[in-house]
Write a protein that holds these residues in place. Structure first.
Motif, PDB file in Angstrom:
ATOM      1  N   PHE A  10       0.820  -1.206   0.000  1.00 48.10           N
ATOM      2  CA  PHE A  10       0.000   0.000   0.000  1.00 48.10           C
ATOM      3  C   PHE A  10       0.863   1.270   0.000  1.00 48.10           C
ATOM      4  O   PHE A  10       2.019   1.239   0.425  1.00 48.10           O
ATOM      5  N   PHE A  24      -1.150  -0.586  -4.905  1.00 47.11           N
ATOM      6  CA  PHE A  24      -1.831   0.688  -5.124  1.00 47.11           C
ATOM      7  C   PHE A  24      -0.814   1.810  -5.272  1.00 47.11           C
ATOM      8  O   PHE A  24       0.177   1.855  -4.540  1.00 47.11           O
ATOM      9  N   HIS A  27      -2.681   7.797  -3.721  1.00 50.48           N
ATOM     10  CA  HIS A  27      -3.974   8.368  -4.102  1.00 50.48           C
ATOM     11  C   HIS A  27      -3.787   9.821  -4.539  1.00 50.48           C
ATOM     12  O   HIS A  27      -3.015  10.568  -3.927  1.00 50.48           O
ATOM     13  N   LEU A  56     -10.413   9.058   3.537  1.00 49.91           N
ATOM     14  CA  LEU A  56      -9.492   7.972   3.229  1.00 49.91           C
ATOM     15  C   LEU A  56      -9.000   7.308   4.512  1.00 49.91           C
ATOM     16  O   LEU A  56      -9.035   7.914   5.591  1.00 49.91           O
ATOM     17  N   VAL A  70      -5.956   4.324   1.196  1.00 50.11           N
ATOM     18  CA  VAL A  70      -6.834   3.198   0.891  1.00 50.11           C
ATOM     19  C   VAL A  70      -8.207   3.499   1.497  1.00 50.11           C
ATOM     20  O   VAL A  70      -8.395   4.520   2.163  1.00 50.11           O
ATOM     21  N   ARG A  85     -16.701   7.452  -0.371  1.00 46.10           N
ATOM     22  CA  ARG A  85     -15.561   6.735  -0.981  1.00 46.10           C
ATOM     23  C   ARG A  85     -15.809   5.227  -0.986  1.00 46.10           C
ATOM     24  O   ARG A  85     -15.412   4.541  -1.930  1.00 46.10           O
ATOM     25  N   GLU A  89     -15.302   4.171  -4.613  1.00 50.13           N
ATOM     26  CA  GLU A  89     -13.909   3.756  -4.839  1.00 50.13           C
ATOM     27  C   GLU A  89     -13.704   2.307  -4.400  1.00 50.13           C
ATOM     28  O   GLU A  89     -12.848   2.003  -3.566  1.00 50.13           O
ATOM     29  N   ASN A  91     -12.346  -0.012  -5.959  1.00 53.75           N
ATOM     30  CA  ASN A  91     -11.022  -0.515  -6.325  1.00 53.75           C
ATOM     31  C   ASN A  91      -9.966  -0.185  -5.269  1.00 53.75           C
ATOM     32  O   ASN A  91      -8.835  -0.678  -5.330  1.00 53.75           O
ATOM     33  N   ARG A  92     -10.332   0.643  -4.270  1.00 50.78           N
ATOM     34  CA  ARG A  92      -9.412   1.004  -3.193  1.00 50.78           C
ATOM     35  C   ARG A  92      -9.754   0.283  -1.891  1.00 50.78           C
ATOM     36  O   ARG A  92      -9.135   0.555  -0.856  1.00 50.78           O
ATOM     37  N   HIS A  93     -10.730  -0.590  -1.902  1.00 53.27           N
ATOM     38  CA  HIS A  93     -11.164  -1.257  -0.678  1.00 53.27           C
ATOM     39  C   HIS A  93     -10.065  -2.172  -0.125  1.00 53.27           C
ATOM     40  O   HIS A  93      -9.499  -3.006  -0.837  1.00 53.27           O
TER      41      HIS A  93
END
Length: 378
Positions: A10, A24, A27, A56, A70, A85, A89, A91-93
């Motif tokens: 991350f 990732f 962000h 976030l 994340v 979010r 979002e 795809n950021r879980h």
């Protein structure tokens, strides 16, 4: 060491350095974040997921680095921004358990991988203290950064001086028999504009001494120490009054022979630091001790904790003690660096000392003293 963090799954943030993770990238909102408050959170336990004000998720890895950017969908009591979010979002879980587990795993690898605060800071500071070449390299890089700031601020400086001129014209119109300073102290609105622009000009002048090493030398004149300090104190009194900070000024009749603008910039920087960090409704002082051939000037006020290994850093451009960043988000770390540059150039011995025990009336604050010494003339 920053490249190694690309192996971590991350994104992470350490001071002003952002590192992509293997799963990732950093962000976009973390890159644009104006505060990065997640890096200042020193109360949360390592690995515990928390939500920032922008929704976030972050988690502290050690005292220097945080996992950030994340979205943990299972955080308790999610804010409105976090809920948005979570919805948008996916795809950021990353689950809270996975966040905590990843931090635990990397911390278990030891300080060689984590580059922990405890392991890294002493080596780095020892090198800076003992290696003149490293000191010069650090100073050169910081001066290049300051030069960029100075070039970018030129147009803004012209605008500030224009506004200052308008304020002086208004003061002359209202109270023509008084000096701008005296008139500003009597007129609240016009005075607020005048003193605000005065402070802007003084702070931006500090950049000159970071970038031009020899500017403090030459242009000497003889002047009284007390009148010069009083001049800058009057400018800061307006700001001090807003937070009910009382500044007591001692007395001396000694005169000195220096570049008055340089000494004034040093005094301004110490007053600015005092007014910025002293708690509201507290008291501060500027004291003079007359010695045989010199006068010692001391700026004493309550301030946030300065750790022993941070004393060297507070005099470097763009470096601020961690407790100072928590107490006051604004500030570029330029004023004290300029003051140290002037002090070193003129051999004034600027130094900082702080009591070890916090103040009884203002918990979390410690009596802090900045001192320097001026050789007297005559």
């Amino acid at each position: 060491m920053s490249d190694a963090w690309k192996l971590f799954p991350f994104p992470t943030i350490a001071d002003d350095s952002l590192s992509d993770g293997s799963l990732f990238e950093v962000h976009a909102d973390c890159r644009r974040c104006p505060t990065r408050e997640c890096t200042l959170d020193e109360t949360t336990e390592n690995g515990a997921p928390r939500q920032c004000r922008f929704g976030l998720t972050y988690a502290r890895i050690d005292r220097d680095r945080v996992l950030a950017g994340v979205v943990a969908p299972d955080l308790p009591n999610p804010t409105t921004r976090t809920k948005r979010r979570i919805r948008l979002e996916r795809n950021r879980h990353v689950s809270s358990a996975r966040v905590r587990r990843s931090v635990d795993v990397v911390r278990a690898l030891g300080p060689g991988v984590v580059d922990s605060f405890e392991a890294g800071r002493e080596v780095a500071l020892a090198a800076v203290k003992s290696d003149p070449e490293m000191q010069r390299a650090v100073a050169a890089q910081l001066r290049r950064d300051a030069e960029n700031d100075l070039n970018q601020s030129h147009d803004f400086m012209q605008m500030v001086k224009l506004v200052k001129g308008y304020a002086e014209a208004l003061l002359r119109e209202r109270l023509p028999k008084l000096s701008p300073e005296d008139a500003a102290e009597q007129l609240h609105n016009e005075g607020a504009i005048y003193f605000a622009t005065q402070l802007m000009v003084l702070k931006m002048d500090s950049l000159q001494y970071i970038n031009e090493l020899n500017r403090a030398a030459g242009g000497e004149s003889t002047f009284g120490v007390h009148p010069l300090v009083l001049k800058y104190k009057r400018i800061y009194d307006w700001t001090a009054k807003q937070k009910k900070l009382r500044i007591f000024l001692g007395s001396t009749h000694r005169q000195v022979h220096y570049n008055g603008h340089a000494i004034g910039t040093l005094i301004q920087a110490l007053l600015d630091n005092m007014v910025k960090y002293a708690p509201a409704r507290s008291e501060a002082s500027v004291e003079f001790t007359e010695l045989a051939h010199s006068v010692e000037v001391r700026f004493r006020s309550l301030g946030p904790r300065i750790e022993e290994d941070e004393v060297l850093g507070i005099f470097m451009p763009k470096v601020r003690a961690k407790a100072a960043r928590v107490a006051e988000s604004a500030g570029q770390g330029i004023g004290l660096a300029a003051a140290k540059q002037i002090s070193d150039s003129l051999h004034l011995g600027l130094a900082c000392a702080q009591d070890a025990i916090e103040d009884a009336t203002f918990p979390g604050f410690y009596m802090t003293t900045f001192r320097f010494e001026l050789v007297t003339s005559g």
